[in-house]
Design an enzyme around this catalytic site. Structure first.
Site, mmCIF file in Angstrom:
data_model
loop_
_atom_site.group_PDB
_atom_site.id
_atom_site.type_symbol
_atom_site.label_atom_id
_atom_site.label_comp_id
_atom_site.label_asym_id
_atom_site.label_seq_id
_atom_site.Cartn_x
_atom_site.Cartn_y
_atom_site.Cartn_z
ATOM 1 N N GLU A 166 0.710 -1.313 -0.047
ATOM 2 C CA GLU A 166 0.014 0.100 0.117
ATOM 3 C C GLU A 166 0.950 1.295 0.129
ATOM 4 O OE1 GLU A 166 -3.079 0.114 3.012
ATOM 5 O OE2 GLU A 166 -3.995 -1.630 2.074
ATOM 6 N N GLU A 355 -5.270 -8.453 0.485
ATOM 7 C CA GLU A 355 -5.887 -8.312 1.947
ATOM 8 C C GLU A 355 -7.383 -7.887 1.560
ATOM 9 O OE1 GLU A 355 -4.240 -5.475 4.342
ATOM 10 O OE2 GLU A 355 -2.289 -5.857 4.027
HETATM 11 C C1 BGC Z 1 -2.749 -2.840 6.048
HETATM 12 C C2 BGC Z 1 -2.579 -3.622 7.230
HETATM 13 C C3 BGC Z 1 -3.814 -3.328 8.295
HETATM 14 C C4 BGC Z 1 -5.092 -3.330 7.542
HETATM 15 C C5 BGC Z 1 -6.328 -3.033 8.275
HETATM 16 C C6 BGC Z 1 -3.982 -2.443 5.447
HETATM 17 O O1 BGC Z 1 -4.171 -1.255 4.913
HETATM 18 O O2 BGC Z 1 -1.877 -3.304 4.995
HETATM 19 O O3 BGC Z 1 -1.488 -3.782 7.680
HETATM 20 O O4 BGC Z 1 -3.647 -3.879 9.519
HETATM 21 O O5 BGC Z 1 -5.186 -2.631 6.314
HETATM 22 O O6 BGC Z 1 -6.223 -1.857 8.956
#
Ligand code: BGC
Length: 444
Positions: A166, A355
């Site tokens: 990100e 993610e």
């Molecule tokens: C990040 C994670 C974070 C997740 C939830 C993402 O933007 O890569 O490290 O914990 O969001 O906030």
């Protein structure tokens, strides 16, 4: 719906990040990262929480990787803490840190879980931050040295790589808004950091390509569908600016399009002052997959009082729509639409959801950790992804955020995203009901 509906080669994993799980932040030769120092500054994290212990993954990686396997995932995504390998950012090597990641990789391979390494997930060595961090041009040679080392050291065992997690997330929160490490503010810091990050992203990928035989290389972008609050001209333009910043700004240079400067004079000015056209070739890379990470859509309204972007978010709770404890709107259709938005670029050939997940207040009922909202969330989001896939989008994997409750950056240990519960006092892991749901989903 079961995992087999996505085809037999589909990758299913959990994603994690070093600073959020490892702990042992000041031991075994590791140098401080910007998150170690930032979290110690008063008021920077909820309740002053810091990552020094986190989930103690450093000592418990064997059990945790066993858990990944028990749940049925075939990929474990983790990041390397740069300052565990190079405590001062470069030059001096910490052999103990190097060995730790060998152990993690070997444990994955032993269990039949594919290791996927993120080179940079936000924990810059403090020593480099003191020299300007991502705002300084020198960061690019330091990053390349680190990337080259990792590629040579681990490349014969690890084939799946993500260069940067990100870019927009950490450059905006850490260098413009100051709410994440290193806590810098201002548009000028943001633009400096952004340029160097965009360069590092492609440089790192080129190094991996040259050094790692059969590497599968990606990078991971945050993304959010941007929805104008009304159809008024001003709201539409405000939404367009936010879209350019949040969804296009780091992707388009990778695709060889340069920064999306056309519609917005602020970006145009940035491109001119930084002569970004000079770096256009360098920022480009033909990634094997484009990682996208989605947590929420944003509803955007014009607001003249907000500097630079002149846009304002209309929060989910004010719109009375379902949201997580982070205040993030739950909207699986929007997930579908943002996948389509990224897939619409002809150069994007392969998308992986690197993610996706949600934080809720989990309840303990009869000794079980009950989190029905999280299970419903995953069901809806996976169905949305399947819809996009069935319509022809080449989605090749999905990594849930995240294996276990962990150090959620500025939110400390309060926001729980895990499918496994962690008791931070005892480090006891307990599979949540959503974890058992995953186990069943992956078994068929
Ligand atoms: C990040 C994670 C974070 C997740 C939830 C993402 O933007 O890569 O490290 O914990 O969001 O906030």
């Amino acid at each position: 719906m079961y995992s087999s509906d996505f085809g037999k080669d589909f990758l299913w994993g959990v994603a994690t990040a070093a600073a959020q799980i490892e702990g042992a932040a000041n031991s075994y030769g590791k140098g401080p990262s910007i998150w170690d120092t930032f979290s110690k500054r008063p008021g920077k994290t909820k309740k002053g929480h810091n990552p020094s212990e986190a989930c103690d993954f450093y000592h418990r990686y064997k059990e945790d990787i066993a858990l990944v396997k028990t749940l049925g995932f075939n990929v474990f995504r983790f990041s390397i803490a740069w300052s565990r390998i190079f405590p001062l950012g470069n030059a001096v090597l910490n052999q103990e840190g190097v060995s730790f990641y060998h152990n993690v990789i070997d444990e994955c391979l032993k269990r039949g879980v594919t290791p996927m390494i993120t080179l940079y997930h936000w924990d810059l060595p403090e020593a480099l931050s003191k020299e300007g961090g991502w705002t300084a041009f020198a960061i690019n040679s330091a990053f390349n040295e680190y990337a080259l080392f990792c590629a040579k050291e681990y490349g014969n065992k690890v084939k799946h790589w993500i260069v940067i997690n990100e870019p927009f997330g950490f450059t905006s929160l850490g260098y413009m808004l100051g709410v994440h490490a290193p806590g810098q503010t201002g548009v000028s810091n943001f633009f400096d950091a952004a340029l160097h990050t965009a360069i590092a992203q492609a440089d790192g990928a080129k190094i991996l390509r040259a050094e790692v035989k059969d590497a599968i290389i990606g990078t991971a972008f945050s993304c959010s569908e941007i929805i104008p609050y009304t159809q008024s001209g001003q709201d539409l333009l405000a939404a367009k600016r936010v879209d350019a910043l949040m969804n296009r700004f780091f992707l388009e240079p990778v695709l060889g399009m340069g920064f999306p400067t056309a519609e917005w004079d602020v970006l145009e000015k940035f491109a001119v002052t930084h002569s970004t056209w000079r770096h256009q070739e360098r920022m480009k890379f033909d990634f094997d997959f484009i990682g996208i990470q989605n947590y929420f859509p944003l509803v955007i309204k014009y607001n003249a009082f907000v500097p630079v972007v002149q846009a304002w978010e209309v929060k989910a709770k004010n719109r009375r729509v379902p949201h997580t404890v982070m205040g993030w709107e739950i909207n699986a259709d929007s997930f579908y639409r943002i996948i389509k938005q990224f897939a619409a670029y002809p150069e994007v050939k392969n998308i992986m959801i690197t993610e996706n997940g949600a934080a809720f207040h989990d309840k303990v009922i009869d000794g079980k950790i009950d989190d029905p909202e999280r299970t419903e969330y995953f069901k809806a989001y996976l169905a949305a992804m399947l819809r996009a896939k069935n319509e022809g989008v080449n989605v090749t994997g999905y990594l849930a955020w995240t294996l276990m409750d962990n150090f959620e950056w500025a939110e400390g240990y309060q926001a729980r995203f895990g499918i496994v519960h962690n008791d931070f006092k005892t480090q006891q892991r307990t599979i949540k009901q959503s974890g058992y749901w995953w186990q069943d989903f992956l078994s068929k």
